[in-house]
Enzyme design. Structure first.
Site, short mmCIF file in Angstrom:
data_model
loop_
_atom_site.label_atom_id
_atom_site.label_comp_id
_atom_site.label_asym_id
_atom_site.label_seq_id
_atom_site.Cartn_x
_atom_site.Cartn_y
_atom_site.Cartn_z
N ASP A 95 0.89 -1.16 0.00
CA ASP A 95 0.00 0.00 0.00
C ASP A 95 0.93 1.21 0.00
O ASP A 95 1.62 1.48 0.99
CB ASP A 95 -0.88 -0.03 1.25
CG ASP A 95 -1.77 1.21 1.36
OD1 ASP A 95 -1.53 2.21 0.65
OD2 ASP A 95 -2.71 1.17 2.17
N SER B 184 -1.43 12.20 -15.17
CA SER B 184 -2.64 12.09 -16.00
C SER B 184 -2.84 13.40 -16.75
O SER B 184 -2.43 14.46 -16.26
CB SER B 184 -3.85 11.84 -15.10
OG SER B 184 -5.05 12.02 -15.83
N TYR C 48 -8.77 14.62 -8.14
CA TYR C 48 -7.84 13.77 -8.91
C TYR C 48 -6.82 14.64 -9.65
O TYR C 48 -5.61 14.42 -9.56
CB TYR C 48 -8.65 12.92 -9.88
CG TYR C 48 -7.84 12.04 -10.80
CD1 TYR C 48 -7.25 10.87 -10.34
CD2 TYR C 48 -7.67 12.37 -12.15
CE1 TYR C 48 -6.52 10.04 -11.19
CE2 TYR C 48 -6.95 11.54 -13.00
CZ TYR C 48 -6.38 10.38 -12.52
OH TYR C 48 -5.67 9.57 -13.37
N LYS D 91 -2.74 14.78 -9.17
CA LYS D 91 -1.84 14.40 -10.25
C LYS D 91 -0.94 15.57 -10.69
O LYS D 91 0.18 15.36 -11.16
CB LYS D 91 -2.64 13.87 -11.45
CG LYS D 91 -3.31 12.52 -11.18
CD LYS D 91 -2.25 11.43 -11.03
CE LYS D 91 -2.86 10.04 -11.03
NZ LYS D 91 -1.84 8.98 -10.94
#
Ligand SMILES: NC(=O)c1ccc[n+]([C@@H]2O[C@H](COP(=O)([O-])OP(=O)(O)OC[C@H]3O[C@@H](n4cnc5c(N)ncnc54)[C@H](O)[C@@H]3O)[C@@H](O)[C@H]2O)c1
Length: 259
Positions: free
Chosen positions: A61, A137, A150, A154
């Site tokens: 993890d 991304s 998100y 990123k």
């Protein structure tokens, strides 16, 4: 043990296996890791059967410092730590007004803190010449009303990579970033399931049709990327062919983000 070793996080996902498969052509040992362990052993055996490299599997993890430390302990016993690919990540469509502080923190814990923890330990232990590739991304550069958390997580990865590149420029460790466009993986299956729940008309369509519509609308070149497209960019950045390239970000996205 001797030989150059590469670590891949998020290896049970859609892009991770293609990345591991591709870089197994270039390294003596590849250590594949993910928080989802079920697939890892089979994947390791499958890649080892076709590529020249030894492929080892281990749970990690990336948001947990103890699990990250354990991976590096194992890696150091198995080879000379030479490369890291930070591919673990989550991306969950959520309207801006519905993002909770918990959503935000979880996004950053995996996408950003995970990249930080893995990279910091890599820098401590790597034997140069060495290289990191971060998977960011296009969401980092193209705002998205459903992916504010998100995209921010990123974008932070890209700037973190810049700092690693600077900090390590004289010690023979490079850090670069790949920005994938749109690839049909579990991440997109989850997104389409969400969209279909919101829209009964869309819910009647096959998932593949919805995905094709998204691709057609979002990608100037009109086609989705394949995991192998991303893997090839990763392999390039990790290789000696990129020995003078650090702190860079490469979009593999059919023209979504123009830099
Ligand atoms: N698929 C796309 O279109 C796309 C586009 C741009 C960027 N990306 C990025 O590429 C990377 C891979 O995405 P994917 O499409 O393969 O998604 P995926 O969901 O198929 O795979 C992601 C993997 O990360 C793992 N993971 C999640 N949390 C983790 C944690 N805490 N520790 C370790 N592993 C963890 C998951 O178990 C999964 O195997 C992600 O960072 C994603 O943000 C994907």
């Amino acid at each position: 043990m001797t030989g150059r070793l590469a670590i891949v996080t998020g290896a049970s996902g859609g892009l991770g296996p293609a990345i591991a498969r591709r870089i197994a052509e270039d390294f003596d040992t590849v250590l594949i890791t993910d928080v989802r362990e079920e697939r890892l052993e089979t994947l390791a055996a499958e890649i080892e059967g076709t590529a020249g490299a030894r492929v080892l599997a281990m749970r990690c993890d990336v948001s947990d410092p103890a699990e990250v430390a354990a991976v590096y302990e194992a890696a150091a016993r198995e080879g000379s730590i030479a490369s890291l690919v930070n591919a673990a990540g989550i991306g969950i469509y959520t309207p801006l007004t519905e993002i909770t502080p918990e959503h935000w923190d979880r996004m950053f814990a995996i996408n950003t803190r995970g990249t930080f923890l893995m990279s910091q330990e890599f820098v401590r232990r790597a034997e140069p010449p060495a290289a990191i590739v971060n998977i960011s991304s296009v969401g980092a550069r193209a705002g998205n009303d459903m992916l504010a958390h998100y995209g921010a997580s990123k974008a932070a990865v890209i700037e973190f990579s810049h700092s690693v590149a600077r900090a390590c420029a004289r010690s023979g460790i490079r850090s670069n970033t790949v920005m994938p466009g749109i690839i049909f993986t579990d991440m997109w299956r989850g997104t389409i399931a969400y969209l279909q729940k919101q829209d009964p008309e869309m819910a009647k369509l096959p998932v593949e049709t919805v995905f094709a519509g998204i691709v057609d609308q979002a990608i100037p070149m009109g086609r989705a990327q394949e995991p192998e497209d991303i893997a090839e960019a990763v392999a390039f950045f990790l290789s000696d062919r990129a020995k003078n390239i650090t702190g860079q970000t490469l979009a593999v996205d059919g023209g979504i983000v123009l830099t």
